[in-house]
Motif scaffolding. Structure first.
Motif, mmCIF file in Angstrom:
data_model
loop_
_atom_site.group_PDB
_atom_site.id
_atom_site.type_symbol
_atom_site.label_atom_id
_atom_site.label_comp_id
_atom_site.label_asym_id
_atom_site.label_seq_id
_atom_site.Cartn_x
_atom_site.Cartn_y
_atom_site.Cartn_z
ATOM 1 N N SER A 1 0.839 -1.183 0.000
ATOM 2 C CA SER A 1 0.000 0.000 0.000
ATOM 3 C C SER A 1 0.883 1.244 0.000
ATOM 4 O O SER A 1 1.988 1.242 0.522
ATOM 5 N N GLU A 2 0.359 2.301 -0.568
ATOM 6 C CA GLU A 2 1.092 3.565 -0.639
ATOM 7 C C GLU A 2 1.368 4.119 0.757
ATOM 8 O O GLU A 2 2.442 4.677 1.017
ATOM 9 N N GLN A 3 0.411 3.941 1.667
ATOM 10 C CA GLN A 3 0.579 4.421 3.047
ATOM 11 C C GLN A 3 1.773 3.731 3.716
ATOM 12 O O GLN A 3 2.574 4.372 4.384
ATOM 13 N N ILE A 4 1.909 2.441 3.523
ATOM 14 C CA ILE A 4 3.026 1.701 4.119
ATOM 15 C C ILE A 4 4.337 2.079 3.434
ATOM 16 O O ILE A 4 5.363 2.225 4.102
ATOM 17 N N ASP A 5 4.311 2.252 2.121
ATOM 18 C CA ASP A 5 5.518 2.681 1.412
ATOM 19 C C ASP A 5 6.017 4.013 1.964
ATOM 20 O O ASP A 5 7.220 4.205 2.153
ATOM 21 N N ASP A 6 5.096 4.936 2.234
ATOM 22 C CA ASP A 6 5.466 6.234 2.814
ATOM 23 C C ASP A 6 6.114 6.064 4.185
ATOM 24 O O ASP A 6 7.097 6.723 4.510
ATOM 25 N N LEU A 7 5.544 5.161 5.010
ATOM 26 C CA LEU A 7 6.128 4.896 6.330
ATOM 27 C C LEU A 7 7.544 4.359 6.206
ATOM 28 O O LEU A 7 8.445 4.770 6.936
ATOM 29 N N CYS A 8 7.733 3.430 5.277
ATOM 30 C CA CYS A 8 9.063 2.828 5.088
ATOM 31 C C CYS A 8 10.089 3.873 4.672
ATOM 32 O O CYS A 8 11.227 3.851 5.149
ATOM 33 N N LEU A 9 9.694 4.777 3.816
ATOM 34 C CA LEU A 9 10.617 5.828 3.378
ATOM 35 C C LEU A 9 10.936 6.781 4.527
ATOM 36 O O LEU A 9 12.072 7.219 4.685
ATOM 37 N N ARG A 10 9.931 7.112 5.314
ATOM 38 C CA ARG A 10 10.102 8.090 6.382
ATOM 39 C C ARG A 10 10.815 7.500 7.595
ATOM 40 O O ARG A 10 11.659 8.145 8.195
ATOM 41 N N LEU A 11 10.486 6.264 7.957
ATOM 42 C CA LEU A 11 11.007 5.688 9.196
ATOM 43 C C LEU A 11 12.141 4.694 8.990
ATOM 44 O O LEU A 11 12.990 4.539 9.850
ATOM 45 N N GLY A 12 12.141 3.976 7.900
ATOM 46 C CA GLY A 12 13.159 2.945 7.685
ATOM 47 C C GLY A 12 12.911 1.760 8.590
ATOM 48 O O GLY A 12 12.207 1.849 9.587
ATOM 49 N N PRO A 13 13.493 0.609 8.264
ATOM 50 C CA PRO A 13 13.289 -0.577 9.102
ATOM 51 C C PRO A 13 13.951 -0.411 10.470
ATOM 52 O O PRO A 13 14.948 0.295 10.616
ATOM 53 N N LEU A 14 13.371 -1.071 11.458
ATOM 54 C CA LEU A 14 13.939 -1.057 12.806
ATOM 55 C C LEU A 14 15.228 -1.873 12.835
ATOM 56 O O LEU A 14 15.359 -2.865 12.117
ATOM 57 N N ALA A 15 16.157 -1.462 13.685
ATOM 58 C CA ALA A 15 17.376 -2.251 13.867
ATOM 59 C C ALA A 15 16.995 -3.581 14.513
ATOM 60 O O ALA A 15 16.206 -3.612 15.453
ATOM 61 N N PRO A 16 17.530 -4.678 13.997
ATOM 62 C CA PRO A 16 17.174 -5.985 14.564
ATOM 63 C C PRO A 16 17.616 -6.097 16.024
ATOM 64 O O PRO A 16 18.692 -5.631 16.406
ATOM 65 N N THR A 17 16.766 -6.702 16.826
ATOM 66 C CA THR A 17 17.088 -7.027 18.219
ATOM 67 C C THR A 17 16.645 -8.461 18.460
ATOM 68 O O THR A 17 15.756 -8.961 17.754
ATOM 69 N N PRO A 18 17.218 -9.134 19.444
ATOM 70 C CA PRO A 18 16.739 -10.487 19.739
ATOM 71 C C PRO A 18 15.260 -10.437 20.123
ATOM 72 O O PRO A 18 14.826 -9.500 20.796
ATOM 73 N N PRO A 19 14.480 -11.409 19.661
ATOM 74 C CA PRO A 19 13.054 -11.387 19.984
ATOM 75 C C PRO A 19 12.817 -11.569 21.483
ATOM 76 O O PRO A 19 13.592 -12.221 22.173
ATOM 77 N N ILE A 20 11.732 -10.974 21.948
ATOM 78 C CA ILE A 20 11.314 -11.163 23.340
ATOM 79 C C ILE A 20 10.661 -12.530 23.418
ATOM 80 O O ILE A 20 9.863 -12.908 22.557
ATOM 81 N N GLY A 21 10.994 -13.291 24.430
ATOM 82 C CA GLY A 21 10.508 -14.667 24.556
ATOM 83 C C GLY A 21 8.999 -14.780 24.612
ATOM 84 O O GLY A 21 8.321 -13.923 25.183
ATOM 85 N N LEU A 22 8.485 -15.842 24.021
ATOM 86 C CA LEU A 22 7.046 -16.072 24.034
ATOM 87 C C LEU A 22 6.507 -16.198 25.454
ATOM 88 O O LEU A 22 5.396 -15.747 25.740
ATOM 89 N N ASP A 23 7.285 -16.797 26.347
ATOM 90 C CA ASP A 23 6.852 -16.922 27.738
ATOM 91 C C ASP A 23 6.715 -15.551 28.395
ATOM 92 O O ASP A 23 5.801 -15.312 29.190
ATOM 93 N N VAL A 24 7.598 -14.632 28.041
ATOM 94 C CA VAL A 24 7.521 -13.260 28.565
ATOM 95 C C VAL A 24 6.288 -12.568 28.008
ATOM 96 O O VAL A 24 5.516 -11.954 28.747
ATOM 97 N N LEU A 25 6.083 -12.666 26.688
ATOM 98 C CA LEU A 25 4.923 -12.034 26.061
ATOM 99 C C LEU A 25 3.618 -12.542 26.657
ATOM 100 O O LEU A 25 2.665 -11.774 26.823
#
Length: 145
Positions: free
Chosen positions: A1-25
């Motif tokens: 979608s154009e709305q998401i494309d705009d977000l990607c251009l403006r914000l860029g992808p997040l820096a990868p971090t280790p996922p939070i554990g499912l047990d924590v979530l």
């Protein structure tokens, strides 16, 4: 979608971090509900909270509007000099709309945990951001998108 494309251009992808554990979530929702004093009294307000990798609530706020609750939490973290929220999650008591993903993304949260359903645009924008999106939290489980 154009709305998401705009977000990607403006914000860029997040820096990868280790996922939070499912047990924590699995525990964050119940922990966040413990901070909802107004909801306990009225049953009529929304909540938002920032949580860390261990599931501890860093800051929580309530408001009659779900967007306002999120803005209060992110604003509090900004005023405390604690943005971006890299490696942290954002809990919301309502549904995960594209706007909620956008707020979490702009704040740098790598996980968005929603009590209710995500919209299709929310799922797509979270994927493009590199964000873990969790919805439909129940006592017996949740969905990871």
């Amino acid at each position: 979608s154009e709305q998401i494309d705009d977000l990607c251009l403006r914000l860029g992808p997040l820096a990868p971090t280790p996922p939070i554990g499912l047990d924590v979530l699995a525990e964050v929702s119940a922990t966040a509900r413990e901070t909802q004093e107004l909801f306990g009294l009225t049953g009529a307000v929304h909540a938002a909270a920032v949580f860390d990798r261990e599931g501890r609530i860093v800051v929580a706020r309530e408001d009659v509007g779900r967007h306002n609750a999120v803005d209060k939490v992110i604003g509090s973290m900004l005023l405390d000099g604690r943005l971006p929220l890299s490696g942290h999650g954002l809990y919301i008591s309502g549904r995960a709309s594209i706007e909620m993903v956008q707020k979490a993304w702009a704040a740098g949260a790598t996980t968005l945990l929603a009590e209710s359903a995500p919209t299709a645009l929310a799922v797509e924008s979270a994927r493009r951001a590199g964000m873990t999106l969790v919805g439909f939290i129940r006592a017996d489980g949740f969905n990871v998108y």
